[in-house]
Design a protein around this motif. Structure first.
Motif, mmCIF file in Angstrom:
data_model
loop_
_atom_site.group_PDB
_atom_site.id
_atom_site.type_symbol
_atom_site.label_atom_id
_atom_site.label_comp_id
_atom_site.label_asym_id
_atom_site.label_seq_id
_atom_site.Cartn_x
_atom_site.Cartn_y
_atom_site.Cartn_z
ATOM 1 N N THR A 188 -33.520 -38.005 5.392
ATOM 2 C CA THR A 188 -34.899 -38.052 4.897
ATOM 3 C C THR A 188 -35.116 -39.271 4.003
ATOM 4 O O THR A 188 -36.149 -39.948 4.091
ATOM 5 C CB THR A 188 -35.229 -36.769 4.111
ATOM 6 O OG1 THR A 188 -35.036 -35.627 4.960
ATOM 7 C CG2 THR A 188 -36.667 -36.784 3.623
ATOM 8 N N ALA A 189 -34.130 -39.559 3.145
ATOM 9 C CA ALA A 189 -34.237 -40.715 2.248
ATOM 10 C C ALA A 189 -34.235 -42.025 3.037
ATOM 11 O O ALA A 189 -35.028 -42.933 2.765
ATOM 12 C CB ALA A 189 -33.088 -40.698 1.247
ATOM 13 N N VAL A 190 -33.343 -42.121 4.013
ATOM 14 C CA VAL A 190 -33.263 -43.338 4.833
ATOM 15 C C VAL A 190 -34.542 -43.517 5.640
ATOM 16 O O VAL A 190 -35.067 -44.629 5.763
ATOM 17 C CB VAL A 190 -32.041 -43.272 5.779
ATOM 18 C CG1 VAL A 190 -32.051 -44.443 6.759
ATOM 19 C CG2 VAL A 190 -30.751 -43.292 4.968
ATOM 20 N N LEU A 208 -25.232 -40.719 10.872
ATOM 21 C CA LEU A 208 -25.364 -39.408 10.237
ATOM 22 C C LEU A 208 -25.544 -38.309 11.281
ATOM 23 O O LEU A 208 -24.970 -37.225 11.159
ATOM 24 C CB LEU A 208 -26.549 -39.414 9.267
ATOM 25 C CG LEU A 208 -26.356 -40.221 7.976
ATOM 26 C CD1 LEU A 208 -27.687 -40.398 7.256
ATOM 27 C CD2 LEU A 208 -25.352 -39.542 7.062
ATOM 28 N N GLU A 231 -30.798 -34.460 3.621
ATOM 29 C CA GLU A 231 -31.395 -35.154 2.476
ATOM 30 C C GLU A 231 -31.238 -36.668 2.619
ATOM 31 O O GLU A 231 -32.158 -37.432 2.326
ATOM 32 C CB GLU A 231 -30.740 -34.675 1.177
ATOM 33 C CG GLU A 231 -31.106 -33.245 0.794
ATOM 34 C CD GLU A 231 -30.303 -32.739 -0.391
ATOM 35 O OE1 GLU A 231 -29.462 -33.509 -0.919
ATOM 36 O OE2 GLU A 231 -30.505 -31.578 -0.799
ATOM 37 N N ARG A 232 -30.064 -37.091 3.079
ATOM 38 C CA ARG A 232 -29.823 -38.528 3.240
ATOM 39 C C ARG A 232 -30.669 -39.103 4.376
ATOM 40 O O ARG A 232 -31.243 -40.194 4.245
ATOM 41 C CB ARG A 232 -28.333 -38.783 3.508
ATOM 42 C CG ARG A 232 -27.982 -40.263 3.663
ATOM 43 C CD ARG A 232 -28.421 -41.064 2.458
ATOM 44 N NE ARG A 232 -28.268 -42.504 2.673
ATOM 45 C CZ ARG A 232 -28.827 -43.426 1.912
ATOM 46 N NH1 ARG A 232 -29.568 -43.081 0.867
ATOM 47 N NH2 ARG A 232 -28.653 -44.703 2.174
ATOM 48 N N GLU A 247 -27.592 -46.287 10.321
ATOM 49 C CA GLU A 247 -27.141 -45.248 9.390
ATOM 50 C C GLU A 247 -27.608 -43.870 9.856
ATOM 51 O O GLU A 247 -26.850 -42.895 9.793
ATOM 52 C CB GLU A 247 -27.653 -45.521 7.979
ATOM 53 C CG GLU A 247 -27.135 -44.502 6.964
ATOM 54 C CD GLU A 247 -27.505 -44.821 5.532
ATOM 55 O OE1 GLU A 247 -27.205 -44.003 4.643
ATOM 56 O OE2 GLU A 247 -28.092 -45.889 5.289
ATOM 57 N N LYS A 300 -26.936 -31.802 2.860
ATOM 58 C CA LYS A 300 -26.751 -33.131 2.267
ATOM 59 C C LYS A 300 -27.069 -34.226 3.286
ATOM 60 O O LYS A 300 -27.683 -35.250 2.948
ATOM 61 C CB LYS A 300 -25.312 -33.282 1.762
ATOM 62 C CG LYS A 300 -24.939 -32.348 0.616
ATOM 63 C CD LYS A 300 -25.717 -32.683 -0.647
ATOM 64 C CE LYS A 300 -25.283 -31.798 -1.808
ATOM 65 N NZ LYS A 300 -26.072 -32.080 -3.044
ATOM 66 N N ILE A 301 -26.638 -34.001 4.517
ATOM 67 C CA ILE A 301 -26.932 -34.968 5.579
ATOM 68 C C ILE A 301 -28.440 -35.066 5.794
ATOM 69 O O ILE A 301 -28.992 -36.155 5.950
ATOM 70 C CB ILE A 301 -26.225 -34.556 6.885
ATOM 71 C CG1 ILE A 301 -24.706 -34.733 6.734
ATOM 72 C CG2 ILE A 301 -26.733 -35.378 8.069
ATOM 73 C CD1 ILE A 301 -23.897 -34.199 7.897
#
Length: 204
Positions: free
Chosen positions: A195-197, A60, A192-193, A56, A189-190
């Motif tokens: 960082t979450a992953v 990204l 943030e994603r 993922e 947004k990318i």
């Protein structure tokens, strides 16, 4: 007629439970223990999760790069329309810098090759003046995963998703300001994603 005396009810006479009585204390509830098989993933499941998260992040990073490449042409096309003045030189450098992922020294070389021969403040453009302008009007941001020791201006790690951005969009031509804002929002947004992953990845 004989007057009936009202009956008195003694509220305080009710028998209260003795809280000091050990027999009256509630027993603490025992927590149910989860079976080991329910709370611990097998090595195969853990590896599958790691591979999924890694893929993922790679997707990204690739998407972010494609987003920049597809839309940066419009910025470069506006360079030829810029006039020959100090203000327009800054505008030209802004267009050449925006969304570039190059380290500072390569970016300066690239921009200088395209603006040399022009004048700024009555003087010929030099690499030193280009570098000074880049640092004054722009900043290099990380939208991916970068090491804490990475050089903010010179690091070339692909997964860091470095991106130069103009501090003041008024330096950009009006026609491109809207799309540039949209792409900046997409990159955030990318980030943030990613960082979450990455957070999930580190918990495994």
């Amino acid at each position: 007629m004989t007057e009936v005396e009202p009956m008195k009810i003694g509220i305080g006479d009710e028998t209260k439970p003795n809280t000091n009585d050990p027999d009256q204390k509630k027993k603490p509830l025992k927590r149910k223990r989860l079976e080991p098989s329910l709370c611990k993933a097998s090595p195969e499941e853990k590896q599958a999760k790691i591979d999924s998260l890694r893929n993922e992040i790679i997707s990204l990073v690739r998407f972010c790069k494609e987003l920049v490449l597809e839309n940066r042409r419009a910025l470069l096309e506006n360079v030829e329309k810029v006039g020959n003045s100090s203000a327009s030189l800054n505008c030209m450098i802004a267009c050449l810098m925006e969304e570039s992922d190059l380290p500072l020294f390569k970016l300066v070389d690239e921009i200088f090759e395209k603006v040399k021969g022009r004048t700024g403040n009555g003087e010929s453009v030099t690499k030193a003046s280009v570098k000074s302008t880049v640092l004054m009007i722009g900043q290099r941001l990380c939208y991916g995963v970068a090491s804490a020791e990475a050089d903010l201006l010179e690091d070339e790690t692909e997964c860091a998703l470095w991106c130069w951005e103009v501090r003041d969009l008024k330096l950009m031509p009006k026609l491109v300001r809207g799309p540039v804002k949209v792409r900046r929002t997409c990159r955030k947004k990318i980030h943030e994603r990613i960082t979450a992953v990455l957070g999930k990845f580190l918990l495994l």
